[in-house]
Design a protein around this motif. Structure first.
Motif, PDB file in Angstrom:
ATOM      1  N   SER A   1      31.928  42.726  19.570  1.00 43.46           N
ATOM      2  CA  SER A   1      31.134  41.970  21.255  1.00 43.46           C
ATOM      3  C   SER A   1      33.267  42.103  21.848  1.00 43.46           C
ATOM      4  O   SER A   1      33.682  41.408  21.227  1.00 43.46           O
ATOM      5  CB  SER A   1      29.816  41.121  21.475  1.00 43.46           C
ATOM      6  N   VAL A   2      32.598  42.344  23.192  1.00 43.85           N
ATOM      7  CA  VAL A   2      33.635  41.491  23.944  1.00 43.85           C
ATOM      8  C   VAL A   2      33.737  41.265  25.304  1.00 43.85           C
ATOM      9  O   VAL A   2      32.547  41.511  26.212  1.00 43.85           O
ATOM     10  CB  VAL A   2      34.957  42.721  24.321  1.00 43.85           C
ATOM     11  N   ARG A   3      34.437  39.734  25.464  1.00 44.94           N
ATOM     12  CA  ARG A   3      33.915  39.365  26.722  1.00 44.94           C
ATOM     13  C   ARG A   3      34.988  39.694  28.089  1.00 44.94           C
ATOM     14  O   ARG A   3      35.909  39.237  27.572  1.00 44.94           O
ATOM     15  CB  ARG A   3      33.550  37.906  26.363  1.00 44.94           C
ATOM     16  N   PHE A   4      34.502  39.312  29.406  1.00 45.82           N
ATOM     17  CA  PHE A   4      36.273  39.495  30.425  1.00 45.82           C
ATOM     18  C   PHE A   4      35.488  38.437  30.946  1.00 45.82           C
ATOM     19  O   PHE A   4      34.420  37.953  31.544  1.00 45.82           O
ATOM     20  CB  PHE A   4      35.683  40.738  30.839  1.00 45.82           C
ATOM     21  N   ILE A   5      35.979  37.390  30.721  1.00 44.39           N
ATOM     22  CA  ILE A   5      36.735  36.159  31.969  1.00 44.39           C
ATOM     23  C   ILE A   5      36.926  35.993  32.363  1.00 44.39           C
ATOM     24  O   ILE A   5      38.523  36.694  32.859  1.00 44.39           O
ATOM     25  CB  ILE A   5      36.685  35.271  30.520  1.00 44.39           C
ATOM     26  N   THR A   6      37.209  35.607  33.300  1.00 45.90           N
ATOM     27  CA  THR A   6      38.235  34.925  34.547  1.00 45.90           C
ATOM     28  C   THR A   6      38.738  33.719  34.346  1.00 45.90           C
ATOM     29  O   THR A   6      38.001  33.008  33.890  1.00 45.90           O
ATOM     30  CB  THR A   6      37.564  34.743  36.295  1.00 45.90           C
ATOM     31  N   GLY A   7      40.111  34.008  34.551  1.00 46.55           N
ATOM     32  CA  GLY A   7      40.501  32.096  33.392  1.00 46.55           C
ATOM     33  C   GLY A   7      40.882  31.795  34.984  1.00 46.55           C
ATOM     34  O   GLY A   7      41.647  30.428  35.168  1.00 46.55           O
ATOM     35  N   HIS A   8      40.660  32.300  35.819  1.00 51.93           N
ATOM     36  CA  HIS A   8      40.901  31.551  36.882  1.00 51.93           C
ATOM     37  C   HIS A   8      39.424  30.560  38.207  1.00 51.93           C
ATOM     38  O   HIS A   8      39.110  31.908  38.547  1.00 51.93           O
ATOM     39  CB  HIS A   8      42.137  31.761  38.269  1.00 51.93           C
ATOM     40  N   GLY A   9      39.284  29.603  37.802  1.00 48.72           N
ATOM     41  CA  GLY A   9      38.072  29.612  38.817  1.00 48.72           C
ATOM     42  C   GLY A   9      37.866  29.473  40.337  1.00 48.72           C
ATOM     43  O   GLY A   9      39.517  29.377  40.525  1.00 48.72           O
ATOM     44  N   LYS A  10      36.625  29.500  40.957  1.00 46.97           N
ATOM     45  CA  LYS A  10      36.643  29.865  42.181  1.00 46.97           C
ATOM     46  C   LYS A  10      37.847  28.111  43.000  1.00 46.97           C
ATOM     47  O   LYS A  10      38.179  28.746  43.530  1.00 46.97           O
ATOM     48  CB  LYS A  10      34.795  29.518  42.938  1.00 46.97           C
ATOM     49  N   ASP A  11      37.905  27.313  42.842  1.00 45.36           N
ATOM     50  CA  ASP A  11      38.723  26.436  42.584  1.00 45.36           C
ATOM     51  C   ASP A  11      39.595  25.794  42.004  1.00 45.36           C
ATOM     52  O   ASP A  11      40.340  24.863  41.815  1.00 45.36           O
ATOM     53  CB  ASP A  11      37.435  24.900  43.001  1.00 45.36           C
ATOM     54  N   GLY A  12      39.926  26.640  41.784  1.00 47.24           N
ATOM     55  CA  GLY A  12      41.089  26.726  40.263  1.00 47.24           C
ATOM     56  C   GLY A  12      40.668  26.564  38.621  1.00 47.24           C
ATOM     57  O   GLY A  12      40.330  27.773  38.749  1.00 47.24           O
ATOM     58  N   LYS A  13      40.854  25.406  38.364  1.00 47.71           N
ATOM     59  CA  LYS A  13      40.762  25.310  36.852  1.00 47.71           C
ATOM     60  C   LYS A  13      39.647  26.318  36.605  1.00 47.71           C
ATOM     61  O   LYS A  13      37.745  25.683  37.345  1.00 47.71           O
ATOM     62  CB  LYS A  13      40.787  23.569  36.091  1.00 47.71           C
TER      63      LYS A  13
ATOM     64  N   GLY B   1      44.501  34.916  33.598  1.00 48.58           N
ATOM     65  CA  GLY B   1      44.691  33.199  32.682  1.00 48.58           C
ATOM     66  C   GLY B   1      45.841  33.021  32.743  1.00 48.58           C
ATOM     67  O   GLY B   1      46.227  31.832  31.749  1.00 48.58           O
ATOM     68  N   LEU B   2      47.368  33.054  33.165  1.00 48.58           N
ATOM     69  CA  LEU B   2      48.015  32.362  32.874  1.00 48.58           C
ATOM     70  C   LEU B   2      48.195  30.894  33.169  1.00 48.58           C
ATOM     71  O   LEU B   2      48.623  29.968  32.113  1.00 48.58           O
ATOM     72  CB  LEU B   2      49.337  32.949  33.704  1.00 48.58           C
ATOM     73  N   THR B   3      47.819  31.221  34.580  1.00 52.81           N
ATOM     74  CA  THR B   3      48.289  29.447  35.134  1.00 52.81           C
ATOM     75  C   THR B   3      47.601  28.161  34.526  1.00 52.81           C
ATOM     76  O   THR B   3      47.767  27.188  34.428  1.00 52.81           O
ATOM     77  CB  THR B   3      47.636  29.575  36.670  1.00 52.81           C
ATOM     78  N   TRP B   4      46.474  29.248  34.173  1.00 50.29           N
ATOM     79  CA  TRP B   4      45.116  27.653  32.625  1.00 50.29           C
ATOM     80  C   TRP B   4      45.582  27.991  31.273  1.00 50.29           C
ATOM     81  O   TRP B   4      44.671  26.809  30.408  1.00 50.29           O
ATOM     82  CB  TRP B   4      44.005  28.009  33.415  1.00 50.29           C
ATOM     83  N   CYS B   5      46.476  28.427  30.750  1.00 49.65           N
ATOM     84  CA  CYS B   5      46.631  29.314  29.924  1.00 49.65           C
ATOM     85  C   CYS B   5      45.598  27.771  28.692  1.00 49.65           C
ATOM     86  O   CYS B   5      45.595  28.151  27.450  1.00 49.65           O
ATOM     87  CB  CYS B   5      47.451  30.315  29.446  1.00 49.65           C
ATOM     88  N   GLY B   6      47.295  26.877  28.992  1.00 49.72           N
ATOM     89  CA  GLY B   6      47.088  25.531  28.599  1.00 49.72           C
ATOM     90  C   GLY B   6      45.052  24.967  28.113  1.00 49.72           C
ATOM     91  O   GLY B   6      44.878  24.487  26.657  1.00 49.72           O
TER      92      GLY B   6
END
Length: 273
Positions: free
Chosen positions: A158-170, A190-195
């Motif tokens: 299976s595969v999931r498409f996910i946003t790495g940036h929430g509406k309010d940031g993290k 997803g770069l900003t919150w990769c950690g």
């Protein structure tokens, strides 16, 4: 008054002369490679009179817009939104109400992390027609361009498409549902919150050595792929400084990436065109 503002005011004023309401076309421009445009998208772009475009639409695709068309850039960059989403929605409504056939040109696919649903709803609630023209989303475009299959009988069911940036940031995700090693994860923005992404995935059961591909400017001539692992992801991003637009592909399928073979295939394709 700038030429853009003058042209825009003229269009918006034209409805006062009894012109019928127009429509909005949400057109997916794909991940960047002009050859990946759908035939329908290409036809609409080449015939456009008014285009409202995003930052992620590549220069090669923007070059297809007729010189006679009014082109309005409403692109957003991380941390800077020149025009808020509500203002973009209102602009689309006003242009269509003024009788224009508005091409809303969006990177990737309008309905996959492109806010196409919000814009469609705004147009429809104003009593106007909104057409949808799908595009190749970044996940499938980058998978093809890198030779990394998103699913594989032996590695990922299976595969999931996910946003790495929430509406309010993290990002606020159901981490428990993402721990299955047989599932490929594709993170947009997803770069900003990769950690935080890597820490939470490991904490909830993903192997720290799970391979990760960072794909910058996927499908474009200047595409760059950086390989790392979950526990080294943040360090790699800090060292290599990848730039947006970039996609994170997480999973065992990343081990199938072969840079040399892809380079040879690209050279062969160029020689035979």
């Amino acid at each position: 008054m700038t030429t853009l503002h003058a042209g825009l005011e003229k269009l918006l004023a034209s409805n006062g002369h009894g012109k019928q309401a127009g429509a909005v076309w949400l057109v997916g421009a794909g991940p960047g490679d002009v050859d990946l445009l759908t035939v329908k998208a290409l036809r609409l772009i080449e015939q456009a009179e008014v285009v409202v475009c995003d930052r992620l639409v590549s220069p090669e695709i923007l070059a297809l817009i007729p010189a006679s068309a009014l082109s309005i850039d409403v692109g957003k960059t991380p941390g800077f939104h020149g025009m808020k989403q509500s203002q973009i929605n209102q602009l689309l409504v006003e242009l269509a109400a003024a009788g224009q056939q508005v091409i809303r040109l969006k990177g990737g696919d309008p309905f996959i992390f492109g806010r196409g649903g919000e814009e469609m709803t705004a147009v429809q609630e104003a009593g106007l027609v909104c057409h949808i023209v799908p595009g190749i989303t970044a996940a499938t475009g980058c998978a093809a361009a890198t030779g990394i299959p998103l699913t594989h009988r032996d590695l990922a069911q299976s595969v999931r498409f996910i946003t790495g940036h929430g509406k309010d940031g993290k990002p606020q995700l159901d981490w428990e549902s993402l721990k299955d090693a047989r599932q490929t994860l594709v993170f947009y923005m997803g770069l900003t919150w990769c950690g935080a992404l890597s820490e939470q995935l490991i904490a909830f059961g993903r192997d720290a050595e799970t391979p990760v591909a960072i794909v910058e400017r996927g499908t474009r001539a200047d595409q760059r792929v950086t390989l790392t692992t979950l526990h080294q992801l943040a360090e790699t991003v800090l060292r290599e400084k990848p730039q947006s637009p970039a996609l994170l592909i997480v999973g065992e399928v990343v081990r199938l990436y072969r840079k040399k073979e892809l380079t040879e295939c690209a050279s062969l394709r160029l020689q035979t065109v």
